[in-house]
Write a protein that holds these residues in place. Structure first.
Motif, mmCIF file in Angstrom:
data_model
loop_
_atom_site.group_PDB
_atom_site.id
_atom_site.type_symbol
_atom_site.label_atom_id
_atom_site.label_comp_id
_atom_site.label_asym_id
_atom_site.label_seq_id
_atom_site.Cartn_x
_atom_site.Cartn_y
_atom_site.Cartn_z
ATOM 1 N N LEU A 57 0.784 -1.033 0.039
ATOM 2 C CA LEU A 57 -0.053 0.091 -0.006
ATOM 3 C C LEU A 57 0.723 1.199 -0.134
ATOM 4 O O LEU A 57 1.785 1.178 0.635
ATOM 5 C CB LEU A 57 -0.987 0.010 1.208
ATOM 6 C CG LEU A 57 -2.062 -0.702 1.089
ATOM 7 C CD1 LEU A 57 -2.853 -1.090 2.641
ATOM 8 C CD2 LEU A 57 -3.136 -0.466 0.075
ATOM 9 N N ALA A 58 0.381 2.457 -0.952
ATOM 10 C CA ALA A 58 1.053 3.595 -0.796
ATOM 11 C C ALA A 58 0.659 4.776 0.219
ATOM 12 O O ALA A 58 1.234 5.490 0.663
ATOM 13 C CB ALA A 58 0.938 4.103 -2.123
ATOM 14 N N GLY A 59 -0.550 4.430 0.867
ATOM 15 C CA GLY A 59 -1.025 5.537 1.725
ATOM 16 C C GLY A 59 -2.407 4.813 2.324
ATOM 17 O O GLY A 59 -2.880 3.840 1.801
ATOM 18 N N LEU A 60 -2.872 5.712 3.490
ATOM 19 C CA LEU A 60 -3.901 5.480 4.069
ATOM 20 C C LEU A 60 -4.926 6.701 4.018
ATOM 21 O O LEU A 60 -4.369 7.930 3.910
ATOM 22 C CB LEU A 60 -4.035 5.253 5.524
ATOM 23 C CG LEU A 60 -2.722 4.370 5.973
ATOM 24 C CD1 LEU A 60 -2.667 4.348 7.360
ATOM 25 C CD2 LEU A 60 -2.965 3.004 5.272
ATOM 26 N N ILE A 61 -6.278 6.738 3.687
ATOM 27 C CA ILE A 61 -7.284 7.571 3.808
ATOM 28 C C ILE A 61 -8.168 7.341 5.113
ATOM 29 O O ILE A 61 -8.678 6.168 5.101
ATOM 30 C CB ILE A 61 -7.962 7.646 2.521
ATOM 31 C CG1 ILE A 61 -7.112 8.177 1.311
ATOM 32 C CG2 ILE A 61 -9.046 8.706 2.874
ATOM 33 C CD1 ILE A 61 -8.289 7.842 0.075
ATOM 34 N N VAL A 62 -8.051 7.917 6.045
ATOM 35 C CA VAL A 62 -8.853 7.508 7.186
ATOM 36 C C VAL A 62 -9.959 8.519 7.608
ATOM 37 O O VAL A 62 -9.617 9.714 8.238
ATOM 38 C CB VAL A 62 -7.926 7.502 8.382
ATOM 39 C CG1 VAL A 62 -8.469 7.042 9.577
ATOM 40 C CG2 VAL A 62 -6.553 6.743 8.025
#
Length: 266
Positions: free
Chosen positions: A122-127
């Motif tokens: 994964l390249a990132g998180l949206i929370v």
């Protein structure tokens, strides 16, 4: 630099914008999710968002809520989703970010979730349910792993708070086009372009617009104002047809739809 930083640097050099489709993990099953991710990347999607099913989704409209319900009904577990990502992300030309509730991250442990996310590609998180006041710890953990922590600004976000969100976000800022829940719309707010223009003056981060985008006309309207456009419900609705139609047909339909949006973007 994270994979998302590299992506937007390349897009800016090439004077292109990003189309970022959303798909729910495990609807109808993880094998089909992997096939959809591969189709989206092959059709030219710049980045993909993978929704981690949650029983109490935040701001999701009926189409995405129903997809989460179907996935959870199939007993999809986070470990299975991460295992699928580990298999498929090395094959993709587009980075993948997870749209995930903070409750899921907290339950697994902040460092454990980020370690797993990094290890699985994964390249990132949206929370979406992480308040900016409580983002510092997760932001630091993500930064140590070159994971982007993408935060949301909405039309009702006070401007001083929007500035704080921009300061603590990495990768890009997710601008929510409408007040309310996700879903396909026939029209978008006329003040949207002005709001994004103001936000652009406040941050050097790319700005990507989501919620309500479903038509090539929307893409043409918003492309000049945005660095990327996020499309969710229209794709999830097509994925849902995999329960009734041949999967090859559903994949082709999704691919052709995304290709039409990319054509409008360019």
């Amino acid at each position: 630099m994270s994979a998302i930083d590299d992506l937007f640097q390349k897009l800016r050099q090439e004077k292109r914008k990003a189309l970022m489709p959303f798909v729910t993990a495990g609807d109808p099953d993880l094998d089909f999710t992997a096939a959809v991710l591969q189709e989206l990347a092959a059709r030219g999607a710049a980045m993909c968002e993978l929704g981690i099913p949650y029983s109490d989704p935040i701001a999701d409209g009926p189409v995405i809520q129903a997809s989460y319900t179907r996935a959870l009904g199939n007993k999809i577990k986070l470990e299975q989703i991460m295992s699928m990502l580990g298999r498929v992300t090395p094959q993709l030309s587009a980075p993948v970010v997870s749209m995930v509730s903070y409750a899921i991250i907290y339950r697994k442990g902040l460092e454990a979730y980020c370690d797993e996310a990094q290890n699985r590609g994964l390249a990132g998180l949206i929370v979406p349910d992480l308040p900016v006041e409580e983002a510092a710890t997760l932001s630091k953990i993500c930064a140590q792993r070159d994971l982007s922590l993408i935060q949301l600004v909405t039309p009702t976000t006070p401007r001083d708070r929007a500035l704080r969100i921009c300061e603590t976000s990495t990768g890009f800022v997710y601008y929510v086009s409408i007040a309310g829940i996700t879903g396909e719309r026939t029209e978008l707010p006329p003040e949207l372009a002005d709001n994004v223009s103001w936000l652009r003056e406040q941050t050097k981060l790319p700005i990507c617009i989501g919620f309500g985008i479903s038509k090539p006309e929307h893409v043409k309207l918003l492309a000049p104002a945005a660095d990327g456009l996020i499309v969710g419900s229209a794709i999830v609705r097509r994925v849902a047809q995999a329960g009734e139609l041949p999967r090859e047909k559903v994949l082709a339909d999704i691919g052709e739809y995304v290709a039409s949006l990319i054509a409008a973007l360019d």
